[in-house]
Design a protein around this motif. Structure first.
Motif, PDB file in Angstrom:
ATOM      1  N   SER A  24      -3.820  -6.264   4.648  1.00 51.11           N
ATOM      2  CA  SER A  24      -2.577  -7.175   4.761  1.00 51.11           C
ATOM      3  C   SER A  24      -1.849  -7.088   3.522  1.00 51.11           C
ATOM      4  O   SER A  24      -0.372  -6.874   3.481  1.00 51.11           O
ATOM      5  CB  SER A  24      -3.215  -8.457   5.474  1.00 51.11           C
ATOM      6  OG  SER A  24      -1.779  -9.221   5.819  1.00 51.11           O
ATOM      7  N   GLN A  25      -2.683  -7.735   2.310  1.00 56.19           N
ATOM      8  CA  GLN A  25      -1.894  -7.633   0.788  1.00 56.19           C
ATOM      9  C   GLN A  25      -2.987  -7.753  -0.052  1.00 56.19           C
ATOM     10  O   GLN A  25      -3.872  -8.005  -0.133  1.00 56.19           O
ATOM     11  CB  GLN A  25      -1.581  -9.135   1.035  1.00 56.19           C
ATOM     12  CG  GLN A  25      -2.761 -10.218   1.003  1.00 56.19           C
ATOM     13  CD  GLN A  25      -1.242 -11.815   1.276  1.00 56.19           C
ATOM     14  OE1 GLN A  25      -0.500 -11.551   0.894  1.00 56.19           O
ATOM     15  NE2 GLN A  25      -1.734 -12.770   0.963  1.00 56.19           N
ATOM     16  N   ILE A  40      -1.661  -0.532   2.166  1.00 54.88           N
ATOM     17  CA  ILE A  40      -1.997  -1.871   2.804  1.00 54.88           C
ATOM     18  C   ILE A  40      -1.681  -1.115   4.461  1.00 54.88           C
ATOM     19  O   ILE A  40      -1.182  -0.786   4.875  1.00 54.88           O
ATOM     20  CB  ILE A  40      -0.331  -2.185   2.682  1.00 54.88           C
ATOM     21  CG1 ILE A  40       0.008  -3.272   1.690  1.00 54.88           C
ATOM     22  CG2 ILE A  40      -0.773  -3.823   3.867  1.00 54.88           C
ATOM     23  CD1 ILE A  40      -1.091  -3.763   0.817  1.00 54.88           C
ATOM     24  N   THR A  42      -2.899  -2.657   8.411  1.00 60.79           N
ATOM     25  CA  THR A  42      -3.061  -3.953   8.988  1.00 60.79           C
ATOM     26  C   THR A  42      -3.718  -3.642  10.449  1.00 60.79           C
ATOM     27  O   THR A  42      -3.285  -2.851  10.671  1.00 60.79           O
ATOM     28  CB  THR A  42      -1.720  -5.038   9.396  1.00 60.79           C
ATOM     29  OG1 THR A  42      -0.286  -3.939   9.835  1.00 60.79           O
ATOM     30  CG2 THR A  42      -1.231  -5.984   8.255  1.00 60.79           C
ATOM     31  N   GLU A 101      11.560  -4.958  -3.990  1.00 64.94           N
ATOM     32  CA  GLU A 101      10.672  -5.015  -4.578  1.00 64.94           C
ATOM     33  C   GLU A 101      11.077  -3.360  -5.386  1.00 64.94           C
ATOM     34  O   GLU A 101       9.625  -2.971  -5.671  1.00 64.94           O
ATOM     35  CB  GLU A 101       9.222  -4.439  -3.000  1.00 64.94           C
ATOM     36  CG  GLU A 101       9.274  -5.866  -2.809  1.00 64.94           C
ATOM     37  CD  GLU A 101       9.519  -6.807  -3.051  1.00 64.94           C
ATOM     38  OE1 GLU A 101       7.968  -6.717  -3.775  1.00 64.94           O
ATOM     39  OE2 GLU A 101       8.903  -7.892  -2.644  1.00 64.94           O
TER      40      GLU A 101
END
Length: 122
Positions: A24-25, A40, A42, A101
């Motif tokens: 997730s992070q 990452i 998920t 980013e």
């Protein structure tokens, strides 16, 4: 199809790329932020299959996001090689620049199975 018991199994497999990996992070660390490239993952979707009036198997959709500061096919090749080694078929669903980013994101999706005899994870 890749079979896992807990998130650590997936993280261990993805770390074979040699890249930093998180579910997730990454935890916020302003003194030492994680720099690209990194991964990452998920598990945003789950289908539960039952047989003989009982629980049989959970099939998850896994999303892997590969972040890099420059387009570099060797980084994608490394991840795709690890997935292939573990018998994971995948779809590359997007590649784009995240202006805010200042990095590229390459997203993959695939299905993985959670072992029916595994303990519940948080």
């Amino acid at each position: 199809m890749f079979v896992f018991s807990n998130l650590t199994d997936i993280e261990t497999m993805l770390k074979e790329t040699g890249l930093p990996v998180a579910y997730s992070q990454f935890e916020a660390n302003h003194k030492n932020p994680v720099s690209p490239p990194f991964i990452i993952f998920t598990l945003p979707e789950k289908d539960t299959f039952r047989a003989d009036n009982g629980f049989f198997v959970d099939i998850y959709t896994m999303v892997i996001e590969l972040y890099s500061d420059v387009p570099d096919l060797s980084i994608s090749d490394k991840l795709e090689g690890v997935l292939a080694t573990h018998g994971i078929s995948f779809s590359l669903v997007s590649q784009y620049w995240i202006d805010t980013e200042q990095m590229y994101e390459t997203s993959y999706t695939m299905e993985v199975i959670r072992n029916a005899n595994s303990s519940k994870q948080s």
